[in-house]
Design an enzyme around this catalytic site. Structure first.
Site, PDB file in Angstrom:
ATOM      1  N   HIS A  43      28.359 -36.635  36.172  1.00 17.51           N
ATOM      2  CA  HIS A  43      28.732 -36.190  37.523  1.00 17.51           C
ATOM      3  C   HIS A  43      27.475 -36.032  38.357  1.00 17.51           C
ATOM      4  O   HIS A  43      26.369 -35.965  37.826  1.00 17.51           O
ATOM      5  CB  HIS A  43      29.482 -34.855  37.461  1.00 17.51           C
ATOM      6  CG  HIS A  43      28.598 -33.733  37.009  1.00 17.51           C
ATOM      7  ND1 HIS A  43      28.353 -33.479  35.677  1.00 17.51           N
ATOM      8  CD2 HIS A  43      27.852 -32.835  37.702  1.00 17.51           C
ATOM      9  CE1 HIS A  43      27.504 -32.467  35.571  1.00 17.51           C
ATOM     10  NE2 HIS A  43      27.188 -32.056  36.791  1.00 17.51           N
ATOM     11  N   HIS A 125      21.692 -36.778  41.862  1.00 21.54           N
ATOM     12  CA  HIS A 125      21.462 -37.525  40.626  1.00 21.54           C
ATOM     13  C   HIS A 125      22.575 -37.251  39.631  1.00 21.54           C
ATOM     14  O   HIS A 125      23.256 -36.227  39.706  1.00 21.54           O
ATOM     15  CB  HIS A 125      20.115 -37.127  40.001  1.00 21.54           C
ATOM     16  CG  HIS A 125      20.108 -35.717  39.492  1.00 21.54           C
ATOM     17  ND1 HIS A 125      19.929 -34.638  40.332  1.00 21.54           N
ATOM     18  CD2 HIS A 125      20.289 -35.217  38.248  1.00 21.54           C
ATOM     19  CE1 HIS A 125      20.000 -33.528  39.613  1.00 21.54           C
ATOM     20  NE2 HIS A 125      20.222 -33.847  38.349  1.00 21.54           N
TER      21      HIS A 125
END
Length: 175
Positions: A43, A125
């Site tokens: 995620h 990220h």
């Protein structure tokens, strides 16, 4: 039983992309490079309210439901290694405005609700590997995945039996 829950808001790649990223990671990094994050846990964190009470969770959910923003396209075409935290990551070389706006709104709502926010600037990220120590060879540029971001999710992070699992609490659609 704890009276607080560890929460975070995130964008999650579609399952087929999660599987592609896991395969790419296995092809790019040797097993000893670090501890791989499970496909289901891949995620991109937007905001991390952390440990919150049920009352604060309800407030955060109510505020998140008020967000009105169009969806956007996310490109994952950059990677790196943060030696200090031991994280190998994948993210966008250029963050779309929609991603930055969504993260800023959620972080501001969390801060106004009394949740401590990281002083670090937002660096979107997806964590691929944890506990990556020493020199990690990052693949050369040329990789790229794209996916439409049509919603964001509030997750509870639960640690049990030596594993971290993320429980979906609620999704919110982007217009």
């Amino acid at each position: 039983m704890s009276d607080s829950t560890r929460l975070f808001f995130a964008v999650t790649p579609p399952e087929p992309l999660q599987q592609s990223l896991v395969k790419w990671r296995a092809d790019q990094f040797p097993a000893e490079a670090g501890r791989p994050v499970a496909a289901a846990n891949l995620h991109l964190t937007l905001a991390f309210p952390g440990e919150v009470s049920a009352e604060k969770q309800a407030t955060l959910m109510r505020l998140a439901s008020r967000i009105r923003q169009p969806g956007f396209q996310l490109t994952l075409d950059d990677a790196g290694h943060w030696p200090r935290s031991g994280v190998v990551w994948l993210g966008p070389a250029r963050s779309p405005r929609g991603l930055l706006q969504l993260a800023e709104m959620l972080r501001a709502q969390a801060a106004r609700s009394g949740c401590q926010q990281s002083p670090q600037p937002f660096h979107p990220h997806i964590t691929l590997l944890r506990n990556a120590r020493g020199k990690v060879a990052i693949p050369p540029p040329g990789f790229s995945w794209h996916f439409p971001v049509t919603h964001f999710t509030l997750y509870a992070s639960c640690f049990s039996q030596g594993r971290t699992r993320y429980q979906t609490l609620q999704h919110w659609k982007l217009d």
